[in-house]
Write a protein that holds these residues in place. Sequence first.
Motif, PDB file in Angstrom:
ATOM      1  N   GLY A   9     -15.648   0.927  60.737  1.00  0.00           N
ATOM      2  CA  GLY A   9     -16.915   1.130  60.040  1.00  0.00           C
ATOM      3  C   GLY A   9     -18.047   0.272  60.558  1.00  0.00           C
ATOM      4  O   GLY A   9     -19.170   0.382  60.096  1.00  0.00           O
ATOM      5  N   GLY A  10     -17.780  -0.583  61.542  1.00  0.00           N
ATOM      6  CA  GLY A  10     -18.805  -1.457  62.091  1.00  0.00           C
ATOM      7  C   GLY A  10     -19.500  -0.825  63.283  1.00  0.00           C
ATOM      8  O   GLY A  10     -19.481   0.388  63.481  1.00  0.00           O
ATOM      9  N   ALA A  11     -20.115  -1.669  64.100  1.00  0.00           N
ATOM     10  CA  ALA A  11     -20.871  -1.207  65.262  1.00  0.00           C
ATOM     11  C   ALA A  11     -19.973  -0.761  66.413  1.00  0.00           C
ATOM     12  O   ALA A  11     -20.437  -0.149  67.362  1.00  0.00           O
ATOM     13  N   ALA A  12     -18.686  -1.055  66.341  1.00  0.00           N
ATOM     14  CA  ALA A  12     -17.680  -0.651  67.329  1.00  0.00           C
ATOM     15  C   ALA A  12     -18.047  -1.033  68.763  1.00  0.00           C
ATOM     16  O   ALA A  12     -18.061  -0.203  69.654  1.00  0.00           O
ATOM     17  N   PRO A  13     -18.353  -2.323  68.995  1.00  0.00           N
ATOM     18  CA  PRO A  13     -18.726  -2.731  70.354  1.00  0.00           C
ATOM     19  C   PRO A  13     -17.553  -2.694  71.325  1.00  0.00           C
ATOM     20  O   PRO A  13     -16.426  -3.016  70.968  1.00  0.00           O
TER      21      PRO A  13
END
Length: 75
Positions: free
Chosen positions: A23-27
Amino acid sequence: NPLQSLLSSMKHACEILTNEPEGGAAPIPFETFSFLYLYLARIDGEIPEDETEAFLHKIKEESDNHSGMVLIRHF
Protein backbone atom coordinates in the motif's frame (compact mmCIF):
# COMPACT_ATOMS: atom_id res chain seq x y z
CA ASN A 1 -3.11 0.87 -25.39
CA PRO A 2 0.33 -0.81 -25.24
CA LEU A 3 1.87 1.90 -23.05
CA GLN A 4 -0.92 1.72 -20.45
CA SER A 5 -0.60 -2.06 -20.36
CA LEU A 6 3.17 -1.79 -19.88
CA LEU A 7 2.80 0.79 -17.09
CA SER A 8 0.23 -1.42 -15.37
CA SER A 9 2.71 -4.31 -15.54
CA MET A 10 5.43 -2.07 -14.10
CA LYS A 11 3.16 -1.02 -11.23
CA HIS A 12 2.60 -4.67 -10.36
CA ALA A 13 6.33 -5.39 -10.64
CA CYS A 14 7.12 -2.55 -8.22
CA GLU A 15 4.53 -3.84 -5.76
CA ILE A 16 6.01 -7.34 -5.96
CA LEU A 17 9.69 -6.36 -5.79
CA THR A 18 9.61 -3.59 -3.17
CA ASN A 19 10.84 -4.09 0.36
CA GLU A 20 8.27 -1.58 1.65
CA PRO A 21 4.94 -2.49 3.27
CA GLU A 22 1.93 -3.10 1.03
CA GLY A 23 0.00 0.00 0.00
CA GLY A 24 3.02 2.32 0.05
CA ALA A 25 5.02 3.99 -2.70
CA ALA A 26 6.56 0.60 -3.67
CA PRO A 27 10.07 1.90 -4.41
CA ILE A 28 12.49 -0.23 -6.40
CA PRO A 29 15.99 0.62 -7.65
CA PHE A 30 16.11 2.46 -10.99
CA GLU A 31 18.38 -0.24 -12.42
CA THR A 32 15.75 -2.90 -11.72
CA PHE A 33 12.94 -0.73 -13.07
CA SER A 34 14.89 0.11 -16.21
CA PHE A 35 15.84 -3.52 -16.88
CA LEU A 36 12.22 -4.71 -16.56
CA TYR A 37 10.77 -1.79 -18.52
CA LEU A 38 13.16 -2.27 -21.44
CA TYR A 39 12.59 -6.03 -21.43
CA LEU A 40 8.80 -5.70 -21.49
CA ALA A 41 8.84 -2.86 -24.04
CA ARG A 42 10.95 -4.97 -26.41
CA ILE A 43 8.65 -7.96 -26.02
CA ASP A 44 5.63 -5.75 -26.72
CA GLY A 45 7.31 -4.27 -29.78
CA GLU A 46 4.71 -1.51 -30.27
CA ILE A 47 6.35 1.26 -28.25
CA PRO A 48 8.93 3.22 -30.27
CA GLU A 49 12.46 3.05 -28.88
CA ASP A 50 12.75 6.85 -28.69
CA GLU A 51 9.63 6.99 -26.48
CA THR A 52 11.05 4.24 -24.27
CA GLU A 53 14.35 6.10 -23.87
CA ALA A 54 12.61 9.44 -23.18
CA PHE A 55 10.40 7.81 -20.55
CA LEU A 56 13.36 6.18 -18.81
CA HIS A 57 15.27 9.48 -18.85
CA LYS A 58 12.34 11.17 -17.07
CA ILE A 59 12.10 8.32 -14.55
CA LYS A 60 15.87 8.47 -13.94
CA GLU A 61 15.63 12.18 -13.09
CA GLU A 62 12.80 11.45 -10.63
CA SER A 63 14.68 8.54 -9.05
CA ASP A 64 17.81 10.67 -8.62
CA ASN A 65 15.77 12.83 -6.24
CA HIS A 66 14.80 9.73 -4.22
CA SER A 67 18.14 8.01 -3.59
CA GLY A 68 18.00 6.13 -6.90
CA MET A 69 14.60 4.59 -6.19
CA VAL A 70 11.62 4.63 -8.57
CA LEU A 71 8.25 5.20 -6.90
CA ILE A 72 4.94 4.26 -8.51
CA ARG A 73 3.89 7.93 -8.53
CA HIS A 74 6.83 8.68 -10.86
CA PHE A 75 4.91 7.09 -13.70
